[in-house]
Design an enzyme around this catalytic site. Structure first.
Site, PDB file in Angstrom:
ATOM      1  N   GLY A  92       1.256  -1.745  -4.888  1.00 45.95           N
ATOM      2  CA  GLY A  92       0.286  -1.266  -3.912  1.00 45.95           C
ATOM      3  C   GLY A  92      -1.069  -1.951  -3.957  1.00 45.95           C
ATOM      4  O   GLY A  92      -2.089  -1.333  -3.655  1.00 45.95           O
TER       5      GLY A  92
ATOM      6  N   ASN B 177      -1.956  -4.213  -1.870  1.00 47.36           N
ATOM      7  CA  ASN B 177      -2.387  -4.250  -0.467  1.00 47.36           C
ATOM      8  C   ASN B 177      -2.933  -2.888  -0.029  1.00 47.36           C
ATOM      9  O   ASN B 177      -3.912  -2.819   0.707  1.00 47.36           O
ATOM     10  CB  ASN B 177      -1.230  -4.681   0.443  1.00 47.36           C
ATOM     11  CG  ASN B 177      -1.085  -6.190   0.493  1.00 47.36           C
ATOM     12  OD1 ASN B 177      -1.889  -6.883   1.106  1.00 47.36           O
ATOM     13  ND2 ASN B 177      -0.060  -6.704  -0.185  1.00 47.36           N
TER      14      ASN B 177
ATOM     15  N   LEU C 252       9.902  -2.218   1.098  1.00 51.36           N
ATOM     16  CA  LEU C 252      11.157  -2.965   1.024  1.00 51.36           C
ATOM     17  C   LEU C 252      12.331  -2.278   1.714  1.00 51.36           C
ATOM     18  O   LEU C 252      13.477  -2.593   1.464  1.00 51.36           O
ATOM     19  CB  LEU C 252      11.499  -3.265  -0.438  1.00 51.36           C
ATOM     20  CG  LEU C 252      10.461  -4.144  -1.157  1.00 51.36           C
ATOM     21  CD1 LEU C 252      10.854  -4.379  -2.601  1.00 51.36           C
ATOM     22  CD2 LEU C 252      10.272  -5.476  -0.439  1.00 51.36           C
TER      23      LEU C 252
ATOM     24  N   ILE D 235      13.153  -0.825   8.480  1.00 49.42           N
ATOM     25  CA  ILE D 235      12.736   0.295   9.331  1.00 49.42           C
ATOM     26  C   ILE D 235      13.849   0.632  10.320  1.00 49.42           C
ATOM     27  O   ILE D 235      14.360  -0.266  11.000  1.00 49.42           O
ATOM     28  CB  ILE D 235      11.438  -0.086  10.083  1.00 49.42           C
ATOM     29  CG1 ILE D 235      10.308  -0.369   9.095  1.00 49.42           C
ATOM     30  CG2 ILE D 235      11.016   0.987  11.076  1.00 49.42           C
ATOM     31  CD1 ILE D 235       9.960   0.794   8.181  1.00 49.42           C
TER      32      ILE D 235
ATOM     33  N   ASN E 242       3.221  -5.120   9.736  1.00 52.91           N
ATOM     34  CA  ASN E 242       3.755  -5.504   8.430  1.00 52.91           C
ATOM     35  C   ASN E 242       2.977  -6.713   7.910  1.00 52.91           C
ATOM     36  O   ASN E 242       2.521  -7.539   8.691  1.00 52.91           O
ATOM     37  CB  ASN E 242       5.239  -5.890   8.599  1.00 52.91           C
ATOM     38  CG  ASN E 242       5.882  -6.322   7.299  1.00 52.91           C
ATOM     39  OD1 ASN E 242       5.746  -5.662   6.270  1.00 52.91           O
ATOM     40  ND2 ASN E 242       6.587  -7.442   7.327  1.00 52.91           N
TER      41      ASN E 242
ATOM     42  N   HIS F 134       3.579 -10.037   5.642  1.00 53.61           N
ATOM     43  CA  HIS F 134       4.647 -10.865   5.064  1.00 53.61           C
ATOM     44  C   HIS F 134       4.008 -12.047   4.327  1.00 53.61           C
ATOM     45  O   HIS F 134       3.127 -12.705   4.875  1.00 53.61           O
ATOM     46  CB  HIS F 134       5.585 -11.362   6.164  1.00 53.61           C
ATOM     47  CG  HIS F 134       6.733 -12.138   5.609  1.00 53.61           C
ATOM     48  ND1 HIS F 134       7.823 -11.529   5.023  1.00 53.61           N
ATOM     49  CD2 HIS F 134       6.947 -13.473   5.486  1.00 53.61           C
ATOM     50  CE1 HIS F 134       8.660 -12.458   4.583  1.00 53.61           C
ATOM     51  NE2 HIS F 134       8.144 -13.651   4.850  1.00 53.61           N
TER      52      HIS F 134
ATOM     53  N   ASP G 186      11.085  -9.462  10.575  1.00 50.60           N
ATOM     54  CA  ASP G 186       9.903 -10.350  10.559  1.00 50.60           C
ATOM     55  C   ASP G 186       9.722 -11.070  11.900  1.00 50.60           C
ATOM     56  O   ASP G 186       9.331 -12.230  11.940  1.00 50.60           O
ATOM     57  CB  ASP G 186      10.019 -11.401   9.435  1.00 50.60           C
ATOM     58  CG  ASP G 186      10.119 -10.774   8.054  1.00 50.60           C
ATOM     59  OD1 ASP G 186       9.593  -9.671   7.862  1.00 50.60           O
ATOM     60  OD2 ASP G 186      10.710 -11.413   7.169  1.00 50.60           O
TER      61      ASP G 186
ATOM     62  N   GLU H  27      -3.422 -12.120   1.899  1.00 47.91           N
ATOM     63  CA  GLU H  27      -2.962 -10.770   2.254  1.00 47.91           C
ATOM     64  C   GLU H  27      -4.070  -9.717   2.229  1.00 47.91           C
ATOM     65  O   GLU H  27      -4.222  -8.946   3.176  1.00 47.91           O
ATOM     66  CB  GLU H  27      -1.845 -10.328   1.303  1.00 47.91           C
ATOM     67  CG  GLU H  27      -0.607 -11.179   1.409  1.00 47.91           C
ATOM     68  CD  GLU H  27       0.508 -10.699   0.509  1.00 47.91           C
ATOM     69  OE1 GLU H  27       0.719  -9.484   0.385  1.00 47.91           O
ATOM     70  OE2 GLU H  27       1.188 -11.552  -0.079  1.00 47.91           O
TER      71      GLU H  27
HETATM   72  C1  GRF Z   1       3.184  -8.413  -1.006  1.00 47.37           C
HETATM   73  O1  GRF Z   1       3.295  -9.758  -1.360  1.00 47.37           O
HETATM   74  C2  GRF Z   1       3.652  -8.214   0.398  1.00 47.37           C
HETATM   75  O2  GRF Z   1       3.308  -9.230   1.270  1.00 47.37           O
HETATM   76  C3  GRF Z   1       5.128  -8.202   0.179  1.00 47.37           C
HETATM   77  O3  GRF Z   1       5.298  -7.428  -1.005  1.00 47.37           O
HETATM   78  C4  GRF Z   1       4.140  -7.546  -1.810  1.00 47.37           C
HETATM   79  C5  GRF Z   1       3.603  -6.176  -2.070  1.00 47.37           C
HETATM   80  O4  GRF Z   1       2.633  -6.149  -3.055  1.00 47.37           O
HETATM   81  N1  GRF Z   1       5.842  -7.783   1.339  1.00 47.37           N
HETATM   82  P1  GRF Z   1       1.730  -4.862  -3.293  1.00 47.37           P
HETATM   83  O5  GRF Z   1       2.658  -3.674  -3.511  1.00 47.37           O
HETATM   84  O6  GRF Z   1       0.834  -4.660  -2.106  1.00 47.37           O
HETATM   85  O7  GRF Z   1       0.953  -5.161  -4.545  1.00 47.37           O
END
Ligand code: GRF
Length: 207
Positions: A12, A14, A91, A94, A108, A110, A151, A181
């Site tokens: 988490g 992000n 992961l 959806i 999303n 990616h 995607d 990101e």
């Molecule tokens: C990120 O690299 C995101 O782009 C991918 O999974 C990772 C998630 O990381 N889909 P986090 O849980 O946000 O640390």
């Protein structure tokens, strides 16, 4: 006020970038209503609780089959009825019903420059392993709207990151997060919350 739900499977970071951006005023007009995870061990759930945000665990393991899980996921989403669903390292594919009912309301992040290294099988470290195996010199991240494809929805924003000669999948993953990101995803949410994006004929434009 945009009511957003964030779906996460892992650490988490992000999600943390989003929470920090809300606190620091880089995301305005937005309330994070809930965090949903499919994984009981996801540190993202702890981050949510630490920030007094309802943390919901919806694990496929608790349902007899995929259809049952999808139904419970749909029911939860209908109950929360968010303006925006943010997939931040989620992961789980959806369900089609959700992409239809929440069309234009799911985004999303990616970890590559879509359409490169995207689609079935490209998730997590696998993306960065494939980038290094192919020897590309530039990779990055993409924020996009989610449709029924993998995607494939309209692209909101992309940011390039250079591949270093001594990169490992782990070091590259970390840099893509830091340089792309954690910047792109909060910006996209802020743009949506403040009505700065429109989608026309499958293309996203800033207004
Ligand atoms: C990120 O690299 C995101 O782009 C991918 O999974 C990772 C998630 O990381 N889909 P986090 O849980 O946000 O640390």
């Amino acid at each position: 006020m945009l009511r957003a739900v964030v779906c996460v499977s892992g650490g988490g970071t992000n999600l943390q970038a989003i929470l920090d951006a809300v606190k620091e005023g880089r995301i305005t007009n937005t309330k994070i209503e809930a965090v949903i995870s499919n994984n009981a061990g996801a540190y993202a759930l702890t981050r949510a609780k630490e920030n007094q945000i309802p943390a919901v665990l919806l694990s496929p393991k608790e349902y007899p089959d995929r259809a049952g899980y999808h139904a419970a996921f749909m029911e939860k989403m209908r109950e929360l009825s968010p303006d925006l669903i943010v997939l931040a390292g989620f992961l789980v594919r959806i369900p089609k019903e959700m992409t239809t009912e929440f069309e234009g309301k799911i985004i999303n992040i990616h970890p590559s420059l879509i359409p490169s290294f995207s689609g079935v099988g490209y998730y997590g470290l696998k993306v960065h392993e494939a980038v290094l195996a192919r020897g590309v010199k530039v990779t990055g991240a993409t924020v996009h709207f989610v449709d029924a494809g993998m995607d494939e929805g309209p692209i909101i924003a992309q940011k390039a990151v250079c591949v270093a000669e001594n990169d490992t999948p782990e070091s590259l993953q970390r840099r893509v997060m830091e340089e792309a990101e954690w910047i792109l995803l909060p910006q996209a949410i802020d743009d949506i919350a403040n009505n700065r994006l429109t989608v026309r004929d499958g293309y996203v434009r800033k207004v």
